[in-house]
Scaffold this active site. Structure first.
Site, PDB file in Angstrom:
ATOM      1  N   HIS A 179      -0.934  -5.027   5.894  1.00 55.66           N
ATOM      2  CA  HIS A 179      -0.235  -5.855   6.883  1.00 55.66           C
ATOM      3  C   HIS A 179      -1.073  -6.101   8.142  1.00 55.66           C
ATOM      4  O   HIS A 179      -0.805  -7.015   8.905  1.00 55.66           O
ATOM      5  CB  HIS A 179       1.157  -5.290   7.210  1.00 55.66           C
ATOM      6  CG  HIS A 179       1.162  -4.119   8.133  1.00 55.66           C
ATOM      7  ND1 HIS A 179       0.998  -2.830   7.717  1.00 55.66           N
ATOM      8  CD2 HIS A 179       1.318  -4.038   9.477  1.00 55.66           C
ATOM      9  CE1 HIS A 179       1.054  -2.016   8.748  1.00 55.66           C
ATOM     10  NE2 HIS A 179       1.251  -2.726   9.836  1.00 55.66           N
TER      11      HIS A 179
ATOM     12  N   LYS B 270       0.843  -1.184   0.000  1.00 59.54           N
ATOM     13  CA  LYS B 270       0.000   0.000   0.000  1.00 59.54           C
ATOM     14  C   LYS B 270       0.885   1.243   0.000  1.00 59.54           C
ATOM     15  O   LYS B 270       2.032   1.124   0.408  1.00 59.54           O
ATOM     16  CB  LYS B 270      -0.958  -0.015   1.183  1.00 59.54           C
ATOM     17  CG  LYS B 270      -0.297   0.252   2.541  1.00 59.54           C
ATOM     18  CD  LYS B 270      -1.313   0.511   3.608  1.00 59.54           C
ATOM     19  CE  LYS B 270      -1.447   1.962   3.950  1.00 59.54           C
ATOM     20  NZ  LYS B 270      -0.397   2.504   4.806  1.00 59.54           N
TER      21      LYS B 270
ATOM     22  N   HIS C 158      -6.318  -0.136   6.752  1.00 62.13           N
ATOM     23  CA  HIS C 158      -6.243  -0.960   7.964  1.00 62.13           C
ATOM     24  C   HIS C 158      -7.571  -0.972   8.755  1.00 62.13           C
ATOM     25  O   HIS C 158      -8.081  -2.025   9.113  1.00 62.13           O
ATOM     26  CB  HIS C 158      -5.129  -0.474   8.890  1.00 62.13           C
ATOM     27  CG  HIS C 158      -3.773  -0.431   8.233  1.00 62.13           C
ATOM     28  ND1 HIS C 158      -3.366  -1.355   7.304  1.00 62.13           N
ATOM     29  CD2 HIS C 158      -2.722   0.424   8.390  1.00 62.13           C
ATOM     30  CE1 HIS C 158      -2.130  -1.081   6.914  1.00 62.13           C
ATOM     31  NE2 HIS C 158      -1.724  -0.006   7.550  1.00 62.13           N
TER      32      HIS C 158
HETATM   33  C1  BG6 Z   1       1.450   1.805   7.911  1.00 67.13           C
HETATM   34  C2  BG6 Z   1       1.289   3.303   7.862  1.00 67.13           C
HETATM   35  O1  BG6 Z   1       0.655   1.202   6.930  1.00 67.13           O
HETATM   36  O2  BG6 Z   1       1.052   1.326   9.186  1.00 67.13           O
HETATM   37  C3  BG6 Z   1       2.097   3.951   8.970  1.00 67.13           C
HETATM   38  O3  BG6 Z   1       1.742   3.784   6.603  1.00 67.13           O
HETATM   39  C4  BG6 Z   1       1.736   3.362  10.308  1.00 67.13           C
HETATM   40  O4  BG6 Z   1       1.887   5.358   8.980  1.00 67.13           O
HETATM   41  C5  BG6 Z   1       1.819   1.832  10.265  1.00 67.13           C
HETATM   42  O5  BG6 Z   1       2.665   3.861  11.281  1.00 67.13           O
HETATM   43  C6  BG6 Z   1       1.271   1.239  11.546  1.00 67.13           C
HETATM   44  O6  BG6 Z   1       1.512  -0.149  11.562  1.00 67.13           O
HETATM   45  P1  BG6 Z   1       1.611  -0.944  12.939  1.00 67.13           P
HETATM   46  O7  BG6 Z   1       1.680  -2.370  12.538  1.00 67.13           O
HETATM   47  O8  BG6 Z   1       2.840  -0.450  13.631  1.00 67.13           O
HETATM   48  O9  BG6 Z   1       0.376  -0.594  13.704  1.00 67.13           O
END
Ligand code: BG6
Length: 487
Positions: free
Chosen positions: A176, A146, A238
């Site tokens: 993810h 993404k 997300h």
């Molecule tokens: C990413 C975003 O997809 O996810 C980031 O681009 C964000 O800005 C991150 O910090 C957060 O991922 P996680 O797994 O640390 O919650």
């Protein structure tokens, strides 16, 4: 018994932050734990002028930095390093793909995973170059990171370009969050227990909350973030994926299309937020300077590369409604932001209050039951229920107690989301990846909000770093007679 897979994994943009911070540690674990055979090759493609030794040294340094304590193993690293190959190629320039072609053609029939850990503007050109060099075989897949575009129109352009060279079944779009263990546990909780099934609807659930709070700021990504903001960076993907998993109908099986068909129905049932609702059901925020714990931190403008002219949101809260039978009148409150008081992500399913209390007033107030699914930093699932306080009290005294539903205590190391997702790509299992129609449906809904903000001149409200967003986000939920859980 673990089945070792032989494949070639190409990482385009292999010296970028994502590759070194997430993909290499994930591949290291997969090799270490025997999921990827020692004949497999990890091919780093980058335009850096590196020798093979320099490439390995960089990866070793980054692994030492990013593997969790105790997981770096000097001896195993030597074995791992034998998997790694380095190829210099300018991703903008097709004529530089010669070395890559030579290397790949040593194993022409082997399964190939092309991981595009690059800017989305390169997705089309890389796929075209692979095609022009006849490097896309029947057993080739492509993984797209993404963001897939910054709105519906740009995501369609990217999807169209890639579709010229890869069939949809060979395109793996990563979110993810879907690789996180607890996120998958939502499927297990909902669809392997009869307990929740009859009450998972508007008759018993009052509302749902989804919070993804981050305490970090921009981490040196001002340009990217300023162009995207919280709505495009987190909400459109997300949080909307989490919403889908919590609210979708039971799929007929776990296969890729069944799950994704159900998620798509949710996305298409989301009520558009437009007109006056943009003021009452959405809140944009932007952090000013403040403190996280005891550490003073700068505001959004003062971040490296920042500009006071930007009105990009670093926080968004909204109330979503799903127009279908199951979720009629059950609001889903979602919020996400940078520089909030602490890092945590959780989903709270708040059940309705009991219709009538038989307990006298001094029995203390009866809280509604809540199912709290915590994704991070610690993963857990808890159910809050009312219980009698033991003892010979005058009248029955009640207390809200937490039932710990964790089942991971004796689990081995919890794998990182990227480990899970990479293994699924290698195994050719698309269930946890986003299909094109899903990404586009999510954009259609998010675009309405983004365009509405633009048209109505709705600017972000300031919130000090280290707080839970602008007070307007609290007012937004409180006017519905509810409050953010845990604030
Ligand atoms: C990413 C975003 O997809 O996810 C980031 O681009 C964000 O800005 C991150 O910090 C957060 O991922 P996680 O797994 O640390 O919650």
């Amino acid at each position: 018994m673990i089945k070792e897979i032989v494949c070639d994994i190409l990482i385009f943009g292999g010296h970028g932050d994502l590759s070194l911070r997430k993909l290499m540690p994930a591949l290291y674990h997969l090799c270490h734990d025997g999921y990827i055979s020692s004949q497999s090759r990890i091919i780093i493609v980058s335009r850096d002028d590196f020798t093979q030794e320099e490439n390995v040294a960089l990866i070793e340094k980054k692994l030492k930095q990013h593997l969790k304590n105790g997981f770096y193993d000097e001896e195993f690293f030597r074995t791992f390093a034998e998997h790694i190959h380095y190829v210099k190629a300018d991703l903008f320039d097709t004529s530089t793909y010669g070395d890559l072609k030579e290397l790949l053609n040593l194993e022409p029939t082997r399964e190939r995973v092309n991981y595009l850990s690059t800017s989305p503007t390169l997705f089309g050109p890389i796929c075209r170059s692979l095609h022009e060099h006849s490097l896309i075989t029947d057993v080739s897949r492509v993984v797209l990171e993404k963001p897939i575009g910054r709105d519906l129109a740009s995501s369609r352009v990217i999807n169209e370009e890639v579709a010229q060279y890869f069939d949809e079944s060979a395109i793996f779009r990563i979110d993810h969050y879907l690789g996180k263990d607890t996120v998958q546990n939502i499927l297990a909780l909902r669809f392997s227990n009869m307990l929740f099934a009859p009450i998972w609807n508007a008759q018993y659930i009052d509302h749902i909350q989804i919070t993804v709070a981050e305490s970090v700021g921009l981490e040196g990504r001002w340009d990217y973030y300023n162009e995207f903001g919280a709505m495009r960076d987190m909400m459109q993907n997300h949080l909307m994926q989490l919403l889908c998993l919590v609210t979708m109908e039971p799929p007929c099986s776990l296969d890729g299309n069944s799950v994704r068909d159900e998620k798509l129905k949710v996305l298409r049932s989301l009520r558009f937020i437009e007109g006056e609702d943009l003021n009452t059901k959405t809140v944009r925020g932007q952090y000013s300077s403040g403190a996280i714990g005891k550490e003073a931190v700068p505001g959004f403008f003062e971040e490296e590369g920042g500009s006071p002219k930007s009105d990009t949101e670093t926080f968004v809260a909204l109330r979503a409604d799903i127009d279908n039978w199951r979720w009629n009148n059950v609001p889903i409150y979602m919020r996400t932001g940078k520089r909030m008081s602490k890092r945590y992500s959780e989903i709270v399913v708040d059940f309705k209050e009991i219709p009538h209390s038989i307990f006298p007033d001094k029995g203390s107030c009866i809280d509604s039951n809540k199912l709290v699914i915590r994704l991070q930093p610690d993963e857990s699932i808890s159910l809050f229920i009312m219980n009698k306080i033991p003892g010979l009290t005058d009248g029955m005294r009640l207390k809200n107690v937490e039932l710990d539903l964790n089942i991971v205590e004796d689990a081995p190391r919890s794998p990182d989301a990227y480990e899970h997702l990479l293994l699924d790509v290698i195994r050719n299992n698309p269930t946890l990846f986003m299909r094109r129609d899903e990404v586009e449906a999510a954009w259609i809904w998010a675009d309405k909000i983004l365009e509405g903000w633009q048209e109505r001149g709705i600017k972000p409200k300031s919130y000090p770093a280290g707080t839970n967003g602008p007070s307007a986000s609290i007012a937004m939920i409180e006017k519905d007679g509810r409050s953010w859980y845990g604030d």
